[in-house]
Write an enzyme that holds these catalytic residues in place. Structure first.
Site, PDB file in Angstrom:
ATOM      1  N   GLN A   2       0.863  -1.184   0.000  1.00  0.00           N
ATOM      2  CA  GLN A   2       0.000   0.000   0.000  1.00  0.00           C
ATOM      3  C   GLN A   2       0.898   1.232   0.000  1.00  0.00           C
ATOM      4  O   GLN A   2       1.553   1.528   0.981  1.00  0.00           O
ATOM      5  CB  GLN A   2      -0.891   0.009   1.240  1.00  0.00           C
ATOM      6  N   GLU A  28       2.367   6.898   8.068  1.00  0.00           N
ATOM      7  CA  GLU A  28       3.504   7.148   8.953  1.00  0.00           C
ATOM      8  C   GLU A  28       4.097   5.853   9.502  1.00  0.00           C
ATOM      9  O   GLU A  28       5.318   5.689   9.552  1.00  0.00           O
ATOM     10  CB  GLU A  28       3.082   8.051  10.116  1.00  0.00           C
ATOM     11  N   ARG A  29       3.253   4.914   9.880  1.00  0.00           N
ATOM     12  CA  ARG A  29       3.772   3.660  10.445  1.00  0.00           C
ATOM     13  C   ARG A  29       4.498   2.842   9.389  1.00  0.00           C
ATOM     14  O   ARG A  29       5.510   2.201   9.676  1.00  0.00           O
ATOM     15  CB  ARG A  29       2.627   2.854  11.058  1.00  0.00           C
ATOM     16  N   GLU A  62      -7.694   7.353   5.896  1.00  0.00           N
ATOM     17  CA  GLU A  62      -6.659   6.333   5.718  1.00  0.00           C
ATOM     18  C   GLU A  62      -6.405   5.590   7.026  1.00  0.00           C
ATOM     19  O   GLU A  62      -6.232   4.372   7.042  1.00  0.00           O
ATOM     20  CB  GLU A  62      -5.371   6.993   5.224  1.00  0.00           C
ATOM     21  N   ASN A  63      -6.443   6.326   8.142  1.00  0.00           N
ATOM     22  CA  ASN A  63      -6.220   5.705   9.438  1.00  0.00           C
ATOM     23  C   ASN A  63      -7.330   4.719   9.778  1.00  0.00           C
ATOM     24  O   ASN A  63      -7.107   3.717  10.473  1.00  0.00           O
ATOM     25  CB  ASN A  63      -6.140   6.785  10.524  1.00  0.00           C
ATOM     26  N   ARG A  66      -6.954   0.878   9.096  1.00  0.00           N
ATOM     27  CA  ARG A  66      -6.081   0.010   9.889  1.00  0.00           C
ATOM     28  C   ARG A  66      -6.845  -1.191  10.427  1.00  0.00           C
ATOM     29  O   ARG A  66      -7.953  -1.065  10.936  1.00  0.00           O
ATOM     30  CB  ARG A  66      -5.492   0.788  11.069  1.00  0.00           C
ATOM     31  N   ALA A  67      -6.224  -2.347  10.347  1.00  0.00           N
ATOM     32  CA  ALA A  67      -6.863  -3.576  10.806  1.00  0.00           C
ATOM     33  C   ALA A  67      -6.953  -3.637  12.331  1.00  0.00           C
ATOM     34  O   ALA A  67      -7.839  -4.284  12.880  1.00  0.00           O
ATOM     35  CB  ALA A  67      -6.101  -4.787  10.284  1.00  0.00           C
TER      36      ALA A  67
END
Length: 217
Positions: A2, A28-29, A62-63, A66-67
């Site tokens: 991604q 960022e992560r 986008e955040n 996150r799964a």
């Protein structure tokens, strides 16, 4: 897998020339992980012309992908999109690939007490448990009793739903709620002591104390 999402930013240097920087919007992560892995180059999607508001909206959405996002974090992000960006529930659902009902039901979680939200965030109860708890939103004492039963007795979602429905039906059949402050206090103390739902009723010649339970144990 991604790509990161960045925004192209041009600025004027001290010598009068034009330089370009890329502002990270989302990922960022992934960027931190890439640095730790020693990866020199990563794929990015470059966006241009976005306002600060649009960048923030994109970062929040986008955040949400996150799964590992817990239900409370998801609900808070939905609330922020609705409050700061004036997005209707249907619009949020469209951006997330979800239905309007899903967004509305997720946002309802935030009406639960902080103690319940903390348990949900910590994985001590499941998102499914919030449905029966929300059924008792206008009955805070009974809501907290059911919550304690879920926590302490590992009550399943189905058992909790049956209990919440039983409380709703029972209350609908009853006469107006007892308003004697002494009896209300006794009822509250018994519920705390026994860890079960307790109803104290008074009539012309006496009264009754009813103790509910979920399982024979």
């Amino acid at each position: 897998m991604q790509p990161l999402t960045v925004s192209r930013v041009e600025y004027q240097k001290d010598d009068g020339g034009i330089a370009v920087e890329y502002e990270l919007i989302a990922g960022e992560r992934r960027l931190r992980a890439s640095k730790l892995a020693g990866i020199a180059q990563v794929p990015v999607i470059i966006r241009m012309g976005d306002t600060s508001q649009e960048k923030l909206e994109l970062a929040i959405i986008e955040n949400l992908q996150r799964a590992d996002l817990n239900p409370v974090e998801r609900a808070q992000a939905f609330a922020r999109l609705a409050a700061e960006f004036k997005l209707a529930h249907a619009d949020i659902g469209k951006k997330m690939g979800r239905s309007r009902e899903y967004v509305t039901n997720t946002l309802r979680i935030l009406s639960l007490p902080e103690e319940i939200l903390a348990a949900l965030s910590g994985g001590k109860i499941t998102e499914g448990h919030t449905r029966p708890l929300l059924m008792l939103i206008d009955r805070p004492e009974e809501q907290m009793v059911l919550f304690k039963e879920i926590m302490n007795k590992k009550v399943t979602v189905r058992e909790a739903e049956r209990a919440a429905r039983a409380i709703a039906v029972e209350r609908a059949r009853k006469q107006p709620r007892q308003t004697d402050p002494v009896l209300i206090e006794i009822e509250a103390n018994l519920q705390k002591l026994l860890g079960e739902r307790v109803h104290v009723e008074q009539d012309a010649i006496g009264g009754r104390v009813t103790i509910n339970f979920l399982t024979p144990d």
